[in-house]
Motif scaffolding. Structure first.
Motif, PDB file in Angstrom:
ATOM      1  N   LEU A 103      43.477  46.008  40.205  1.00 27.15           N
ATOM      2  CA  LEU A 103      42.489  46.240  39.147  1.00 27.15           C
ATOM      3  C   LEU A 103      41.166  45.548  39.470  1.00 27.15           C
ATOM      4  O   LEU A 103      40.086  46.120  39.246  1.00 27.15           O
ATOM      5  N   VAL A 104      41.243  44.341  40.012  1.00 24.41           N
ATOM      6  CA  VAL A 104      40.008  43.613  40.358  1.00 24.41           C
ATOM      7  C   VAL A 104      39.248  44.347  41.453  1.00 24.41           C
ATOM      8  O   VAL A 104      38.018  44.504  41.386  1.00 24.41           O
ATOM      9  N   LEU A 105      39.950  44.816  42.482  1.00 25.22           N
ATOM     10  CA  LEU A 105      39.297  45.544  43.569  1.00 25.22           C
ATOM     11  C   LEU A 105      38.610  46.806  43.064  1.00 25.22           C
ATOM     12  O   LEU A 105      37.529  47.171  43.536  1.00 25.22           O
ATOM     13  N   ILE A 106      39.233  47.462  42.104  1.00 26.99           N
ATOM     14  CA  ILE A 106      38.614  48.661  41.524  1.00 26.99           C
ATOM     15  C   ILE A 106      37.392  48.277  40.693  1.00 26.99           C
ATOM     16  O   ILE A 106      36.329  48.890  40.792  1.00 26.99           O
ATOM     17  N   ALA A 107      37.548  47.234  39.882  1.00 25.33           N
ATOM     18  CA  ALA A 107      36.493  46.858  38.938  1.00 25.33           C
ATOM     19  C   ALA A 107      35.238  46.340  39.622  1.00 25.33           C
ATOM     20  O   ALA A 107      34.124  46.562  39.143  1.00 25.33           O
ATOM     21  N   VAL A 108      35.364  45.641  40.772  1.00 19.77           N
ATOM     22  CA  VAL A 108      34.185  45.069  41.421  1.00 19.77           C
ATOM     23  C   VAL A 108      33.370  46.116  42.163  1.00 19.77           C
ATOM     24  O   VAL A 108      32.284  45.814  42.680  1.00 19.77           O
ATOM     25  N   GLY A 109      33.879  47.332  42.222  1.00 17.77           N
ATOM     26  CA  GLY A 109      33.097  48.407  42.824  1.00 17.77           C
ATOM     27  C   GLY A 109      33.134  48.434  44.334  1.00 17.77           C
ATOM     28  O   GLY A 109      32.193  48.920  44.975  1.00 17.77           O
ATOM     29  N   ALA A 110      34.205  47.934  44.923  1.00 20.59           N
ATOM     30  CA  ALA A 110      34.337  48.041  46.382  1.00 20.59           C
ATOM     31  C   ALA A 110      34.367  49.520  46.760  1.00 20.59           C
ATOM     32  O   ALA A 110      35.081  50.313  46.153  1.00 20.59           O
ATOM     33  N   GLY A 111      33.590  49.913  47.729  1.00 20.64           N
ATOM     34  CA  GLY A 111      33.516  51.318  48.120  1.00 20.64           C
ATOM     35  C   GLY A 111      34.847  51.863  48.574  1.00 20.64           C
ATOM     36  O   GLY A 111      35.657  51.138  49.167  1.00 20.64           O
ATOM     37  N   ILE A 112      35.042  53.139  48.336  1.00 20.56           N
ATOM     38  CA  ILE A 112      36.332  53.734  48.683  1.00 20.56           C
ATOM     39  C   ILE A 112      36.572  53.687  50.190  1.00 20.56           C
ATOM     40  O   ILE A 112      37.695  53.491  50.655  1.00 20.56           O
TER      41      ILE A 112
END
Length: 798
Positions: free
Chosen positions: A355-364
């Motif tokens: 969830l954190v990785l998704i929330a911080v906006g790390a590029g796909i």
């Protein structure tokens, strides 16, 4: 017996293992990566996918040998830790966990892109925003974490259906795409260095076969099924990815693919619109047909990304457990929930990081590359582990599959070098620099170089693993590196075993254990010439979300109860003067486990206890009993113990009928009487209906003839036995009334072959349920012919 003596049930056949691996590979990769790969390398990106598959194929061969040699939960982490020691084990363990969480976030963002594109006509303001994609990814990631936390058992079966459906969908995409005539423009616009660099980007698509290795302890016939499943799980998506890139880059321009969040859906829409326009007799408008194709791929992408993320969360929890088992990770993280039987803390931690990785906006793209990076590091060390273990030959390393001699050590050496080469491409970016001087226009050189963002993150994770080792694991984890032994190897020895007449006895209730074992021993004693032996089995069931060995580590109460049962069984066998072995097994389905034990032991007889009640729903006699007595390839005896203190002794009656299994019941009764001694009696009972005037024989004569025939077929004509013939209109009622006069009633199954609504037949089951005595229901080996469907299923599970 300690908790370490527990066996894990092998309940995964080839198809299950194959779909487990394929489920993580035909996911976000095949639906999202075409746009990213096309931007980096153009149509030549299909070469990147091909070589990514080849790197994975080399790793799959090494992993197959390791997994069959040391089938333990944890996969690559366990093998590296065992061969190279806890220093490298810490690096790989943390790397695999990080790789799986980054991959899960990657899958979830892919889910958000496709899911919201499907909802675009209804909520365009949300579908077109990055915020909407992030919200959808967060919601689904939280839901999957919750599903695995609570241990929803059906997720495993659902994943099989999803994966097989996706294979069909992708094959249809490739077939229709090929018929549309893709046209490739400039094949390699960015050059071969870009193609090489793209291998690292797309490699996340190929980490799925690692999931198969983490489940090695649970795979049937691993010497065959494990390498086949791994190789198939690599080759299938490799061919599909190459085909998808060919169709995609031949249908849409590179710019159009780069701009699309749903590239495969847009490609399907484009070539289907072309079909509708080119075929005059098609009545559907091009727009409608294109929309239908796009929606089909969107649905497939949504299912695929969910399936991939779910498999990754499961694998992450198992890697955590394996690290905790080796004292590299804190045990607190691996605690099993008292109610749900799942490693809830590990699942929660994995979910939170995702969830954190998704929330911080790390590029796909970054998420995909970091996941690829960590697994390339892992597989490079896996190849080294194969060489070390081959040379060291530890006692616990006995691979049933080995890399063929013509390919060893070529495969591990080439595999390790290939992983390192791809990693180098991912880490280093060369920046040309111009040197200016008097009279010099300029000279370009490839220095200095820069470290990529992915390289920084990957190296940081490795550094964290090293730091963790020195600050926590170094003083706790036992040093077990075999590198020294590999330098100076010593040969190991092997052992063999003899054959016996074996009776498998599942035990679960201490109150009935003694009587059940005593009756099974009576049957076994009849085969003393065959060196008879009892095998007492107890099974601890765990849910799908929990690693089998993980449940054992945190189930002290159930493990102690299992040990007490089997210890008592050994004491009872000593009193009965019968050979006995015990097997403590942890599995997901008790019935399937018992069937596997019967097959592994080549058992001649299985002896089961029964409470005496029938179910009106899914099962006739019980969820454990039905599959065993319905499918066991040996004699099957079901016992309902009565109130008497010595079941199987006293007055024993056999229901003498014409059924195919009546002789089996008669033999069982004879075994009980022979063992019980002089006070036991044997009676063969037959019930006949009154004659109707057209019969040549009287009911009594028919009964006499039938009893004589049964005694001959059962091979007990030499014994002393009584005959009882009852003439009555209601056969079932007459049997129930006569049964009250005996201590033990033996009855044979009246049905053969697999039956949906009954196992033994209505009369035996009614007797077992209603008679307040010890009732023994028996049948011989299952010899019914197989349907095509059953034959295919059995072939795949071999």
């Amino acid at each position: 017996m300690s908790a370490g003596d527990q066996e894990l049930a092998r309940d995964l056949g080839f198809l299950e293992a194959y779909t487990i691996g394929l489920g993580t590979m035909i996911g976000a990769g095949i639906f999202v990566l075409p746009s990213i790969a096309a931007k980096q390398a153009g149509p030549a990106s299909m070469v990147s996918f091909f070589f990514g598959g080849m790197v994975s194929l080399l790793a799959a061969l090494s992993l197959s040998e390791l997994a069959t040699g040391m089938p333990k939960a944890g996969g690559s982490y366990y093998y590296v830790n065992r061969a190279l020691g806890p220093f490298f084990g810490s690096i790989v363990g943390w790397g695999m966990w990080a790789g799986l969480t980054f991959a899960s976030a990657f899958y979830m963002i892919g889910f958000g892109q496709y899911f919201l594109s499907g909802l675009g006509p209804y909520i365009p303001f949300l579908a077109e925003s990055e915020l909407g994609i992030t919200v959808a990814a967060l919601v689904m990631a939280a839901m999957l974490t919750g599903v695995n936390y609570y241990g929803v058992k059906e997720t495993g079966s659902l994943q099989n259906v999803i994966v097989l459906s996706l294979v069909g969908l992708i094959l249809a995409f490739l077939a229709l795409g090929a018929l549309s005539g893709p046209t490739i423009g400039e094949f390699n616009p960015s050059g071969w260095p870009a193609v090489a660099a793209t291998i690292g980007t797309v490699y996340v698509s190929f980490i799925g076969f690692e999931v198969i290795a983490t489940s090695a302890e649970e795979i049937k016939n691993p010497s065959r099924n494990l390498p086949l499943a791994m190789i198939a799980a690599v080759v299938t998506p490799t061919l599909m990815y190459v085909g998808v890139m060919w169709v995609s880059t031949g249908t849409l321009s590179i710019g159009a693919l780069d701009a699309s969040n749903i590239p495969v859906a847009d490609v399907a829409a484009e070539f289907l619109r072309g079909f509708a326009s080119a075929i005059p007799f098609v009545s559907v408008s091009p727009g409608a047909l294109g929309t239908a194709g796009s929606i089909a791929m969107i649905v497939g992408a949504v299912l695929a990304t969910i399936s991939s993320a779910n498999a990754s969360i499961l694998s992450a929890a198992r890697v955590n457990f394996a690290m905790g088992r080796d004292k590299i990770l804190i045990e607190w993280l691996n605690e099993v929930h008292d109610r749900f039987r799942t490693p809830y803390r590990s699942i929660t931690a994995t979910g939170i990081i995702t969830l954190v990785l998704i929330a911080v906006g790390a590029g796909i793209g970054t998420l995909a590359e970091v996941a690829s990076f960590m697994y390339l590091v892992t597989y490079a060390l896996v190849h080294v582990a194969v060489v070390v273990l081959r040379r060291a030959e530890p006692a616990d390393y006995e691979p049933t599959f080995q890399i063929p001699s013509v390919l060893y050590p070529f495969v591990p050496i080439l595999g390790a070098l290939a992983c390192l080469a791809v990693l180098f491409q991912m880490i280093v970016t060369f920046e040309p620099m111009v040197l200016l001087g008097e009279g010099v226009v300029g000279v370009e050189i490839a220095l200095p170089f820069t470290i990529s963002v992915v390289g920084i993150i990957g190296i940081g994770i490795i550094a964290a693993g090293i730091a963790w080792y020195y600050t926590y694991a170094r003083d706790r984890a036992p040093s077990q590196s075999l590198v020294g032994d590999a330098i100076a190897p010593e040969p190991a020895a092997a052992a063999d075993s003899d054959g016996r007449y074996r009776v498998v006895v599942p035990v679960a209730n201490p109150e009935t254990e003694r009587d059940l074992l005593r009756m099974a021993a009576a049957s076994a004693h009849a085969h003393e010439d065959d060196n008879a032996e009892l095998i007492a089995v107890n099974v601890i069931e765990v849910p799908q979300q929990t690693s089998l060995s993980q449940d054992v580590a945190f189930e002290e109460e159930r493990v102690e109860r299992q040990q007490e049962l089997l210890s008592a069984a050994r004491d009872i066998a000593a009193e009965l003067d019968i050979g006995l072995r015990t097997r403590a097994i942890v599995g997901r389905d008790t019935g399937s486990v018992i069937l596997d034990v019967i097959e592994e032991e080549d058992a001649d007889h299985v002896f089961l206890g029964w409470k005496g009640s029938r179910s009106t729903r899914e099962h006739v006699l019980g969820s454990t009993i039905d599959p065993v007595v319905g499918r066991a390839s040996c004699d099957a005896t079901l016992v309902k113990l009565g109130p008497e203190e010595t079941p199987g002794e006293g007055d024993v009656m056999v229901l003498a009928g014409e059924g195919p299994h009546a002789p089996v019941a008669a033999r069982r009764a004879a075994e009980f009487v022979t063992t019980a001694g002089e006070d036991a009696t044997l009676t063969l009972l037959n019930v006949q209906q009154p004659e109707d005037g057209d019969e040549d024989q009287s009911p009594e004569d028919r009964g006499e003839a039938l009893i004589d025939d049964l005694a001959e077929r059962a091979g007990i004509e030499y014994m002393q036995y009584d005959r009882q013939i009852v003439v009555a209109e209601d056969i079932e009622a007459a049997i129930l009334e006569a049964a009250d006069n005996y201590d033990t009633i033996c009855v044979g199954a009246t049905r053969s072959g697999p039956v949906t609504q009954a196992v033994f037949g209505s009369v035996p089951e009614t007797v077992g349920e209603e008679v307040d005595r010890t009732v023994v229901m028996a049948r011989g080996p299952e010899e019914s012919t197989m349907s095509i469907r059953e034959a295919i299923a059995r072939r795949l599970s071999v």
